[in-house]
Scaffold this motif. Structure first.
Motif, short mmCIF file in Angstrom:
data_model
loop_
_atom_site.label_atom_id
_atom_site.label_comp_id
_atom_site.label_asym_id
_atom_site.label_seq_id
_atom_site.Cartn_x
_atom_site.Cartn_y
_atom_site.Cartn_z
N GLY A 1 0.78 -1.22 0.00
CA GLY A 1 0.00 0.00 0.00
C GLY A 1 0.82 1.27 0.00
O GLY A 1 0.26 2.37 0.15
N GLY A 2 2.13 1.18 -0.18
CA GLY A 2 2.96 2.37 -0.18
C GLY A 2 3.37 2.80 -1.58
O GLY A 2 3.13 2.10 -2.57
N ARG A 3 3.96 3.97 -1.65
CA ARG A 3 4.47 4.50 -2.91
C ARG A 3 5.96 4.83 -2.72
O ARG A 3 6.37 5.29 -1.66
N GLY A 4 6.75 4.61 -3.75
CA GLY A 4 8.16 4.90 -3.64
C GLY A 4 8.85 4.88 -4.97
O GLY A 4 8.24 4.59 -6.02
N THR A 5 10.13 5.23 -4.92
CA THR A 5 10.96 5.27 -6.13
C THR A 5 12.26 4.53 -5.85
O THR A 5 12.70 4.39 -4.70
#
Length: 423
Positions: free
Chosen positions: A88-92
């Motif tokens: 459920g997270g967002r990242g690069t």
């Protein structure tokens, strides 16, 4: 492991210090620039990837077709980023995709899947690599230039220090006229650095020492000259006294005073450096025999290897005569005078030279153990040996006894040694 001698020089230490400091500074600045540019480049690529991820997520939720470079659970998505999106997270994350650097951005979608966007990061990677090469080359050039300038500056200082040290060695060797004469000390308006201060102090010390020594030399010469006239009168008066023990004592003391006066005059001439050589070629063994006969002592002359030497006969006889007389006065028989080529050794079998004499050489008016004499005989011998350009060394034999070795300069070119025992 011992370091080479040059590693202990001021120039080598300064060069090493400059190199280390330049490398440390270049590394620090390089790291700061690298980190700053890398953060900026990665930040721009991350913002672009997140913007595209937001657009891709909106399109996916609206049921629109995804643009190239976006996809759901793409094959090349890094596992860590896939797990983050599934949670459920967002990242690069920067990674490799199809052989080129890629900035990935991923976020969650329905079904526990991940929607991801890939942004080409090749240009940013080339920018950082080019910056790193520029940092390395510029640092190397800066270190080289700084080291060159620092070496030139230190060389000027060390050259002046070496010149000052050379003058100090000349003064210690007896050249009291030697001066550094640093030009900075003659121009008070110019800034005075530490080297100039040392040079000025050395010149001042040499001038003061020279003045004191010249004053002592003049005093010695004046005293000896002033004593000559009354001693001549005393000698003449002593000759008129009637025979007897008191007359013998007076004549003996007058003779001792005359000898002391002549020794003082000779030392004053040696100190003044006004002695001149009267050179001639002499056969060393024959000269040694004459010295022993003139001394009236029971001394043995042994010839290991005779030689011809170019020297001043009178001065050489004075040196050897003083050595033989000292051996009989302060040592014990047998006294042996050995000729071995241009070297002559005078040895007795007494208690040997005092430790101070072996270490520092003879000193005027100093004797050990209450023995007779004024300590001038060996002083004159050493001074005359220096005039002859010969080396005079004092030591003690391993099995006892004092040993003085006089080494004369070689004779004229072509002079040949004589056979053993030849006269």
């Amino acid at each position: 492991m011992r370091l080479p001698r040059w590693a202990g020089s001021l120039g080598a230490k300064t060069a090493a210090f400059i190199t280390v400091m330049c490398c440390a500074l270049a590394a620090l600045l390089g790291v700061l620039v690298h980190v700053s540019v890398t953060n900026q480049t990665v930040g721009q690529a991350r913002e672009l990837a997140l913007d595209r991820l937001a657009e891709a997520t909106a399109a996916y939720e609206a049921g629109d077709t995804l643009v190239p470079g976006t996809g759901v659970d793409p094959v090349g998505l890094p596992a860590q980023l896939r797990a983050l999106a599934a949670a459920g997270g967002r990242g690069t994350m920067v990674g490799e995709y199809r052989g080129r650097p890629t900035m990935w951005a991923a976020g969650p979608v329905d079904g526990g899947r991940a929607i991801a966007v890939e942004v080409d990061y090749s240009q940013g990677k080339r920018t950082i690599d080019g910056l790193d090469r520029a940092i390395v080359w510029s640092s190397a050039l800066a270190i080289g230039a700084t080291l060159l300038v620092g070496a030139l500056a230190v060389t000027r200082v060390t050259r002046r220090l070496h010149a000052t040290a050379q003058v100090a060695r000349r003064i210690s060797a007896g050249d009291l006229d030697a001066r550094v004469d640093d030009p900075r000390t003659k121009q008070p308006a110019r800034p005075q650095d530490e080297v100039a201060a040392v040079a000025a102090a050395l010149d001042s010390m040499a001038a003061s020492l020279q003045s004191k020594l010249l004053s002592e030399q003049r005093f010695t010469a004046d005293v000896a000259h002033e004593l000559r006239t009354p001693l001549t009168g005393l000698h003449a008066a002593a000759e008129l006294l009637p025979p007897g023990r008191p007359t013998e004592l007076v004549r003996d003391r007058v003779a001792a005073l005359r000898t002391l006066t002549e020794d003082l005059l000779e030392i004053s001439r040696l100190d003044a450096g006004r002695e001149r050589l009267d050179l001639d070629t002499e056969q060393l063994a024959a000269l040694a025999e004459r010295v022993v006969r003139a001394s009236g002592t029971d001394s043995d002359v042994r010839v290991v290897r005779d030689a011809h030497v170019e020297t001043d006969r009178r001065r050489l006889e004075r040196v050897l005569g003083n050595l033989v007389a000292n051996a009989h006065r302060h040592g014990r028989a047998p006294v042996v005078l050995t000729v071995d080529g241009p070297a002559v050794t005078v040895r007795d079998h007494g208690d040997g030279y005092p430790a101070y004499l072996v270490e520092h050489g003879p000193q005027r008016f100093r004797t050990e153990g209450g023995t007779r004499g004024h300590g001038l005989g060996l002083t004159i011998a050493l001074g005359q040996a220096e005039v002859l350009g010969a080396g005079l060394e004092f030591g003690n034999a391993p099995d006892g006894g004092a040993c003085a070795r006089l080494t004369l300069p070689q004779g004229k070119p072509g002079a040949q040694g004589l056979p053993d025992g030849a006269v």
